[in-house]
Design a protein around this motif. Structure first.
Motif, PDB file in Angstrom:
ATOM      1  N   SER A 174       0.788  -1.245   0.000  1.00 27.75           N
ATOM      2  CA  SER A 174       0.000   0.000   0.000  1.00 27.75           C
ATOM      3  C   SER A 174       0.813   1.285   0.000  1.00 27.75           C
TER       4      SER A 174
ATOM      5  N   ASP B 229      -0.681   3.371  -2.712  1.00 27.94           N
ATOM      6  CA  ASP B 229      -1.940   3.940  -2.225  1.00 27.94           C
ATOM      7  C   ASP B 229      -1.681   5.160  -1.347  1.00 27.94           C
ATOM      8  N   THR B 230      -0.705   5.063  -0.475  1.00 28.12           N
ATOM      9  CA  THR B 230      -0.366   6.172   0.416  1.00 28.12           C
ATOM     10  C   THR B 230       0.126   7.377  -0.372  1.00 28.12           C
TER      11      THR B 230
ATOM     12  N   SER C 227      -0.518   8.100  -3.356  1.00 33.12           N
ATOM     13  CA  SER C 227      -1.611   8.631  -4.182  1.00 33.12           C
ATOM     14  C   SER C 227      -2.352   9.756  -3.470  1.00 33.12           C
ATOM     15  N   CYS C 228      -2.212   9.820  -2.159  1.00 37.26           N
ATOM     16  CA  CYS C 228      -2.878  10.860  -1.362  1.00 37.26           C
ATOM     17  C   CYS C 228      -1.951  12.035  -1.044  1.00 37.26           C
TER      18      CYS C 228
ATOM     19  N   LEU D 280      -2.132  -3.544  -3.538  1.00 37.98           N
ATOM     20  CA  LEU D 280      -2.767  -2.224  -3.597  1.00 37.98           C
ATOM     21  C   LEU D 280      -4.245  -2.307  -3.251  1.00 37.98           C
ATOM     22  N   PHE D 281      -4.748  -1.281  -2.601  1.00 39.69           N
ATOM     23  CA  PHE D 281      -6.168  -1.177  -2.297  1.00 39.69           C
ATOM     24  C   PHE D 281      -6.936  -0.673  -3.519  1.00 39.69           C
ATOM     25  N   GLY D 282      -6.340   0.265  -4.250  1.00 35.90           N
ATOM     26  CA  GLY D 282      -6.990   0.841  -5.423  1.00 35.90           C
ATOM     27  C   GLY D 282      -7.197  -0.194  -6.515  1.00 35.90           C
TER      28      GLY D 282
ATOM     29  N   ARG E 247      -4.863   2.417 -10.684  1.00 33.19           N
ATOM     30  CA  ARG E 247      -3.433   2.413 -10.377  1.00 33.19           C
ATOM     31  C   ARG E 247      -2.523   2.197 -11.583  1.00 33.19           C
TER      32      ARG E 247
END
Length: 73
Positions: free
Chosen positions: A14, A17-18, A20-21, A50-52, A57
């Motif tokens: 992740s 994902d992190t 991405s913010c 990944l969560f997305g 992604r």
């Protein structure tokens, strides 16, 4: 700090994902991928959990200066 081509595998849980913010997601992810590519051996693997969704992604994991063969499972 790690020597070039020194790892067989890099595991990402992740981090994409992190990043991405963050304030500059494309730039931050591109920098991370650059360093992952640098430290991976030629036959190494970058394994990202990944969560997305893949559609979200794939653009972030595609970078013009880093070439990965991407497989979605």
């Amino acid at each position: 700090k790690y020597p070039d081509k020194s790892f067989d595998m890099v595991l990402d849980k992740s981090v994409v994902d992190t990043l991405s913010c963050s304030d500059y997601p494309k730039s931050d992810i591109a920098k991370m991928l650059h360093h992952i590519h640098r430290i991976l051996k030629d036959d190494g693997y970058y394994f990202a959990i990944l969560f997305g969704k893949p559609e979200q992604r794939m653009g972030e994991l595609s970078s013009p200066h880093v070439k990965f063969d991407i497989k979605v499972v």
